[in-house]
Scaffold this motif. Sequence first.
Motif, PDB file in Angstrom:
ATOM      1  N   VAL A  16      30.574  -3.609 -26.395  1.00 27.04           N
ATOM      2  CA  VAL A  16      31.757  -3.348 -27.230  1.00 27.04           C
ATOM      3  C   VAL A  16      31.889  -1.856 -27.514  1.00 27.04           C
ATOM      4  CG1 VAL A  16      32.712  -3.681 -29.561  1.00 27.04           C
ATOM      5  CG2 VAL A  16      31.933  -5.650 -28.233  1.00 27.04           C
ATOM      6  N   ILE A  17      30.787  -1.209 -27.830  1.00 22.23           N
ATOM      7  CA  ILE A  17      30.845   0.236 -28.099  1.00 22.23           C
ATOM      8  C   ILE A  17      31.252   0.991 -26.835  1.00 22.23           C
ATOM      9  CG2 ILE A  17      29.492   2.290 -28.707  1.00 22.23           C
ATOM     10  CD1 ILE A  17      27.868   0.434 -30.612  1.00 22.23           C
ATOM     11  N   LEU A  18      30.649   0.654 -25.711  1.00 18.58           N
ATOM     12  CA  LEU A  18      30.990   1.344 -24.462  1.00 18.58           C
ATOM     13  C   LEU A  18      32.451   1.129 -24.076  1.00 18.58           C
ATOM     14  CD1 LEU A  18      27.783   0.526 -22.384  1.00 18.58           C
ATOM     15  CD2 LEU A  18      28.494   2.803 -23.147  1.00 18.58           C
ATOM     16  N   ILE A  19      32.924  -0.092 -24.202  1.00 17.58           N
ATOM     17  CA  ILE A  19      34.293  -0.427 -23.797  1.00 17.58           C
ATOM     18  C   ILE A  19      35.335   0.207 -24.720  1.00 17.58           C
ATOM     19  CG2 ILE A  19      35.935  -2.356 -23.581  1.00 17.58           C
ATOM     20  CD1 ILE A  19      34.052  -2.238 -21.231  1.00 17.58           C
ATOM     21  N   GLN A  20      35.054   0.225 -26.021  1.00 16.13           N
ATOM     22  CA  GLN A  20      36.072   0.743 -26.951  1.00 16.13           C
ATOM     23  C   GLN A  20      36.353   2.222 -26.745  1.00 16.13           C
ATOM     24  OE1 GLN A  20      35.825   2.674 -30.099  1.00 16.13           O
ATOM     25  NE2 GLN A  20      33.709   3.218 -29.727  1.00 16.13           N
ATOM     26  N   LEU A  22      36.567   3.608 -23.791  1.00 11.49           N
ATOM     27  CA  LEU A  22      37.280   3.791 -22.516  1.00 11.49           C
ATOM     28  C   LEU A  22      38.754   4.108 -22.712  1.00 11.49           C
ATOM     29  CD1 LEU A  22      35.716   1.014 -20.274  1.00 11.49           C
ATOM     30  CD2 LEU A  22      35.113   3.427 -20.439  1.00 11.49           C
ATOM     31  N   PHE A  23      39.382   3.446 -23.659  1.00 13.01           N
ATOM     32  CA  PHE A  23      40.801   3.691 -23.906  1.00 13.01           C
ATOM     33  C   PHE A  23      41.043   5.179 -24.171  1.00 13.01           C
ATOM     34  CE2 PHE A  23      44.245   4.314 -26.956  1.00 13.01           C
ATOM     35  CZ  PHE A  23      45.321   3.821 -26.223  1.00 13.01           C
ATOM     36  N   PHE A  24      40.187   5.757 -25.011  1.00 11.57           N
ATOM     37  CA  PHE A  24      40.354   7.166 -25.377  1.00 11.57           C
ATOM     38  C   PHE A  24      40.076   8.094 -24.197  1.00 11.57           C
ATOM     39  CE2 PHE A  24      39.200   4.802 -29.200  1.00 11.57           C
ATOM     40  CZ  PHE A  24      40.312   5.072 -29.981  1.00 11.57           C
ATOM     41  N   LYS A  25      39.067   7.740 -23.405  1.00  7.65           N
ATOM     42  CA  LYS A  25      38.731   8.571 -22.252  1.00  7.65           C
ATOM     43  C   LYS A  25      39.802   8.495 -21.172  1.00  7.65           C
ATOM     44  CE  LYS A  25      33.838   8.751 -22.979  1.00  7.65           C
ATOM     45  NZ  LYS A  25      32.571   8.157 -22.777  1.00  7.65           N
ATOM     46  N   PHE A  26      40.257   7.293 -20.888  1.00  6.96           N
ATOM     47  CA  PHE A  26      41.213   7.120 -19.783  1.00  6.96           C
ATOM     48  C   PHE A  26      42.642   7.524 -20.142  1.00  6.96           C
ATOM     49  CE2 PHE A  26      38.267   3.701 -17.842  1.00  6.96           C
ATOM     50  CZ  PHE A  26      37.559   4.675 -17.168  1.00  6.96           C
ATOM     51  N   THR A  27      42.984   7.550 -21.427  1.00  4.68           N
ATOM     52  CA  THR A  27      44.335   7.966 -21.816  1.00  4.68           C
ATOM     53  C   THR A  27      44.401   9.444 -22.184  1.00  4.68           C
ATOM     54  OG1 THR A  27      43.992   7.319 -24.132  1.00  4.68           O
ATOM     55  CG2 THR A  27      44.977   5.668 -22.648  1.00  4.68           C
ATOM     56  N   GLY A  28      43.262  10.115 -22.169  1.00 11.89           N
ATOM     57  CA  GLY A  28      43.244  11.543 -22.485  1.00 11.89           C
ATOM     58  C   GLY A  28      43.497  11.816 -23.961  1.00 11.89           C
ATOM     59  N   ALA A  29      42.930  10.987 -24.811  1.00 11.83           N
ATOM     60  CA  ALA A  29      43.088  11.176 -26.258  1.00 11.83           C
ATOM     61  C   ALA A  29      42.573  12.551 -26.664  1.00 11.83           C
ATOM     62  CB  ALA A  29      42.334  10.079 -27.009  1.00 11.83           C
ATOM     63  N   LEU A  99      30.787   9.170 -33.820  1.00  7.68           N
ATOM     64  CA  LEU A  99      30.508   9.127 -32.372  1.00  7.68           C
ATOM     65  C   LEU A  99      29.015   9.266 -32.091  1.00  7.68           C
ATOM     66  CD1 LEU A  99      33.448  11.214 -30.869  1.00  7.68           C
ATOM     67  CD2 LEU A  99      33.084   8.746 -30.713  1.00  7.68           C
ATOM     68  N   PHE A 100      28.360  10.134 -32.837  1.00  3.19           N
ATOM     69  CA  PHE A 100      26.916  10.311 -32.679  1.00  3.19           C
ATOM     70  C   PHE A 100      26.181   9.028 -33.038  1.00  3.19           C
ATOM     71  CE2 PHE A 100      22.736  11.809 -34.283  1.00  3.19           C
ATOM     72  CZ  PHE A 100      22.243  12.324 -33.091  1.00  3.19           C
ATOM     73  N   ALA A 101      26.570   8.405 -34.145  1.00  5.51           N
ATOM     74  CA  ALA A 101      25.942   7.147 -34.574  1.00  5.51           C
ATOM     75  C   ALA A 101      26.153   6.053 -33.538  1.00  5.51           C
ATOM     76  CB  ALA A 101      26.494   6.719 -35.925  1.00  5.51           C
ATOM     77  N   LEU A 102      27.358   5.963 -32.982  1.00  7.40           N
ATOM     78  CA  LEU A 102      27.642   4.955 -31.957  1.00  7.40           C
ATOM     79  C   LEU A 102      26.800   5.195 -30.700  1.00  7.40           C
ATOM     80  CD1 LEU A 102      31.512   4.592 -32.340  1.00  7.40           C
ATOM     81  CD2 LEU A 102      29.753   2.950 -33.050  1.00  7.40           C
ATOM     82  N   ALA A 103      26.611   6.463 -30.352  1.00  5.84           N
ATOM     83  CA  ALA A 103      25.756   6.778 -29.201  1.00  5.84           C
ATOM     84  C   ALA A 103      24.314   6.348 -29.474  1.00  5.84           C
ATOM     85  CB  ALA A 103      25.820   8.278 -28.885  1.00  5.84           C
ATOM     86  N   LEU A 104      23.828   6.574 -30.690  1.00  3.16           N
ATOM     87  CA  LEU A 104      22.462   6.161 -31.048  1.00  3.16           C
ATOM     88  C   LEU A 104      22.313   4.638 -31.026  1.00  3.16           C
ATOM     89  CD1 LEU A 104      21.631   8.581 -34.010  1.00  3.16           C
ATOM     90  CD2 LEU A 104      20.683   8.646 -31.679  1.00  3.16           C
TER      91      LEU A 104
END
Length: 129
Positions: A16-20, A22-29, A99-104
């Motif tokens: 879920v963390i990895l997928i959520q 993707l939207f931001f990465k692929f849309t150029g947020a 973002l750091f917490a989600l990566a951890l």
Amino acid sequence: MKSPIFLWIVKLTAVVILIQTLFFKFTGAEESVYIFSKLGIEPFGRIGSGVVELIASVLILIPRTTLLGALLGLGTMTGAIVSHLFVLGIIVQHDGGTLFALALITFGCCLILVYRQRDKIPDVLRFKW
């Protein structure tokens, strides 16, 4: 802890963390572009890491390839954590360190999955045609 429910919670948390993201990465947020620009790898790093995270997510969900996906996720999250610690900072654009917490958290989940399947690591390292 051999509970299949626990392992599925760990898998789904990582996925879920990895997928959520993707939207931001692929849309150029804006935040994604900022991060990868600061790292000097925009847009290829942003899109490339998104593709790797998508592949890792799918592999984690398939029982036969969970170890491979977790190793891929572990590597990707190691890069994210190192980037936060040495380039970006823990707080990025006033996100409070989210973002750091989600990566951890994702790193921890992938580490649990790798540890649980550590006996299969030699099989992953044996490449057969």
